[in-house]
Scaffold this motif. Structure first.
Motif, short mmCIF file in Angstrom:
data_model
loop_
_atom_site.label_atom_id
_atom_site.label_comp_id
_atom_site.label_asym_id
_atom_site.label_seq_id
_atom_site.Cartn_x
_atom_site.Cartn_y
_atom_site.Cartn_z
N PHE A 192 0.86 -1.25 0.22
CA PHE A 192 -0.07 -0.08 -0.10
C PHE A 192 0.84 1.26 -0.04
O PHE A 192 2.06 1.21 0.24
CB PHE A 192 -0.96 0.05 1.14
CG PHE A 192 -0.29 0.20 2.68
CD1 PHE A 192 -0.07 1.32 3.08
CD2 PHE A 192 0.16 -1.04 3.35
CE1 PHE A 192 0.40 1.63 4.38
CE2 PHE A 192 0.66 -0.75 4.45
CZ PHE A 192 0.86 0.32 5.15
N TYR A 193 0.17 2.39 -0.33
CA TYR A 193 0.86 3.46 -0.25
C TYR A 193 0.05 4.63 0.33
O TYR A 193 -1.08 4.67 0.38
CB TYR A 193 1.47 3.84 -1.69
CG TYR A 193 0.40 4.33 -2.66
CD1 TYR A 193 -0.03 5.47 -2.82
CD2 TYR A 193 -0.53 2.98 -3.42
CE1 TYR A 193 -1.12 5.96 -3.55
CE2 TYR A 193 -1.51 3.83 -3.93
CZ TYR A 193 -1.86 4.89 -4.36
OH TYR A 193 -3.05 5.16 -5.10
N ILE A 194 0.85 5.75 0.60
CA ILE A 194 0.13 7.11 1.15
C ILE A 194 0.68 8.32 0.52
O ILE A 194 1.90 8.49 0.62
CB ILE A 194 0.06 7.15 2.60
CG1 ILE A 194 -0.21 6.00 3.22
CG2 ILE A 194 -0.69 8.55 3.22
CD1 ILE A 194 -0.23 5.89 5.00
N ASN A 195 -0.15 8.86 -0.22
CA ASN A 195 0.49 10.37 -0.93
C ASN A 195 0.43 11.10 0.14
O ASN A 195 -0.22 11.24 1.09
CB ASN A 195 -0.39 10.72 -2.08
CG ASN A 195 -0.31 9.51 -3.19
OD1 ASN A 195 0.88 9.27 -3.39
ND2 ASN A 195 -1.38 9.35 -3.73
N PRO A 196 1.50 12.35 -0.09
CA PRO A 196 1.55 13.43 1.06
C PRO A 196 0.01 14.15 0.92
O PRO A 196 -0.67 14.41 0.22
CB PRO A 196 2.37 14.73 0.11
CG PRO A 196 3.41 13.64 -0.60
CD PRO A 196 2.38 12.39 -0.99
N GLY A 197 -0.36 14.42 2.34
CA GLY A 197 -1.64 14.98 2.58
C GLY A 197 -2.83 14.23 2.63
O GLY A 197 -3.80 14.65 2.88
N GLU A 198 -2.69 13.18 2.41
CA GLU A 198 -3.80 12.08 2.39
C GLU A 198 -3.93 11.53 3.84
O GLU A 198 -3.06 11.40 4.61
CB GLU A 198 -3.53 10.93 1.61
CG GLU A 198 -3.62 11.02 0.16
CD GLU A 198 -3.68 9.77 -0.63
OE1 GLU A 198 -4.65 9.47 -1.50
OE2 GLU A 198 -2.67 8.76 -0.38
N LEU A 199 -5.34 11.22 4.20
CA LEU A 199 -5.78 10.63 5.22
C LEU A 199 -6.10 9.25 4.76
O LEU A 199 -7.41 9.16 4.13
CB LEU A 199 -6.97 11.10 6.09
CG LEU A 199 -7.23 10.70 7.29
CD1 LEU A 199 -8.22 11.73 8.36
CD2 LEU A 199 -7.73 9.33 7.45
N VAL A 200 -5.64 8.07 5.03
CA VAL A 200 -5.77 6.65 4.36
C VAL A 200 -6.21 5.81 5.63
O VAL A 200 -5.38 6.17 6.76
CB VAL A 200 -4.64 6.25 3.83
CG1 VAL A 200 -4.74 4.79 3.40
CG2 VAL A 200 -4.33 7.21 2.57
N THR A 201 -7.03 5.22 5.72
CA THR A 201 -7.44 4.26 6.62
C THR A 201 -7.20 2.77 6.37
O THR A 201 -7.43 2.39 5.36
CB THR A 201 -9.02 4.60 7.24
OG1 THR A 201 -9.16 4.04 8.36
CG2 THR A 201 -9.86 4.21 6.07
N LEU A 202 -6.90 2.13 7.50
CA LEU A 202 -6.76 0.61 7.16
C LEU A 202 -7.75 0.13 8.13
O LEU A 202 -7.76 0.23 9.44
CB LEU A 202 -5.22 0.28 7.72
CG LEU A 202 -4.92 -1.11 7.54
CD1 LEU A 202 -4.95 -1.51 6.10
CD2 LEU A 202 -3.39 -1.35 8.23
N ILE A 203 -8.64 -0.58 7.57
CA ILE A 203 -9.92 -1.38 8.45
C ILE A 203 -9.51 -2.88 8.33
O ILE A 203 -9.26 -3.40 7.49
CB ILE A 203 -11.16 -0.61 7.98
CG1 ILE A 203 -11.52 -1.25 6.73
CG2 ILE A 203 -11.24 0.63 8.17
CD1 ILE A 203 -12.97 -1.02 6.38
N GLY A 204 -10.43 -3.47 9.42
CA GLY A 204 -10.38 -4.90 9.32
C GLY A 204 -10.63 -5.39 10.72
O GLY A 204 -10.66 -4.38 11.66
N ALA A 205 -10.93 -6.52 11.02
CA ALA A 205 -11.53 -7.22 12.39
C ALA A 205 -10.48 -7.38 13.30
O ALA A 205 -9.08 -7.15 12.75
CB ALA A 205 -12.09 -8.65 12.37
N ASN A 206 -10.63 -7.42 14.52
CA ASN A 206 -9.63 -7.42 15.46
C ASN A 206 -8.52 -8.80 15.21
O ASN A 206 -9.08 -9.81 14.66
CB ASN A 206 -9.87 -7.95 16.79
CG ASN A 206 -10.79 -6.84 17.43
OD1 ASN A 206 -10.31 -5.55 17.16
ND2 ASN A 206 -11.83 -6.94 18.35
#
Length: 249
Positions: A27-41
């Motif tokens: 995965f990647y994140i660009n400058p200024g982004e808000l990226v979320t990682l979701i999933g079960a426990n």
């Protein structure tokens, strides 16, 4: 003209105790982004953040931050480079005052920034969290869960991170405090802070993120814009409590 990602993770794997917790994710994140990682426990979300922050060493794969490989570097070096972590459970220094906790957040800046700039940033975080200003001399361990979360975020801000990693910021908080904390997170992002958010409340996370990844048993199974995942039947059934068949009728 394309912008290079601020953070790029390739084929990241982490195993310990005979268990592979993260199984080759990209995965990647660009400058200024808000990226979320979701999933079960147990999906590997917290493990992923700890690897990026340098608290765990990857078994294989690569992590690039600002174009440089950082996989396996210790946490204190990554903090100085601009990777800030607000850990699950807050992680405040319970026997230190609020002021001392905030000052600890700026320790990586010694020698490269003046006391004046640190004092300025202290004023900024106290404007962001006015409740903390009222009790700077209070021991952090005596605060409520929501107030401790404020301290944890403010402490991370004192390091002037280029990438802020947030691990379950709403955990154990009352609804009004969740609203307050997420209002701050959204405001930080709107002012240019790049954020990777791990959050059990998938609906809340997706409502404010730019993009999202779904992590299941150490594997990324879905990715896209936050709006795309909000409307994906698989996500709606698994994480948003919506019966896609019922909602479609």
């Amino acid at each position: 003209m394309s912008t290079a990602p601020l953070l790029e993770v390739r084929n990241l794997k982490l195993s310990y105790g005979g268990i592979t917790a993260v199984k080759g994710i990209d995965f990647y994140i660009n400058p200024g982004e808000l990226v979320t990682l979701i999933g079960a426990n147990g999906a590997g979300k917290t493990t992923t953040l700890k690897v990026i922050a340098g608290l765990l060493k990857p078994s294989s794969g690569s992590i690039h931050f600002l174009g440089s490989a950082i996989g396996g570097q210790p946490a204190y070096e990554l903090a100085a480079l601009g990777v800030g972590l607000v850990p699950e459970g807050r992680g405040v220094f319970a026997r230190m005052t609020i002021l001392e906790n905030l000052q600890m957040g700026a320790y990586v800046r010694q020698g490269s920034h003046s006391v004046k700039s640190i004092d300025h940033d202290l004023e900024v975080v106290l404007e962001t969290f006015p409740r903390l200003r009222e009790r700077l001399s209070q021991l952090a361990g005596t605060l409520s869960g929501g107030e401790q979360q404020m301290v944890a975020i403010a402490r991370a801000m004192m390091a002037r991170p280029k990438l802020l990693l947030l691990d379950e910021p709403s955990m154990g908080l009352a609804p009004l405090m969740v609203e307050t904390i997420f209002g701050v997170i959204q405001n930080l992002n709107q002012h240019g802070m790049t954020i990777l958010l791990v959050e059990q409340n998938a609906r809340l996370a997706l409502s404010m993120a730019d993009r999202a990844y779904v992590l299941e048993s150490g594997v990324i199974t879905l990715s896209g814009t936050a709006n795309e995942l909000l409307n994906d039947d698989r996500v709606r059934e698994a994480y948003l409590g919506v019966d896609a068949k019922t909602s479609a009728t």
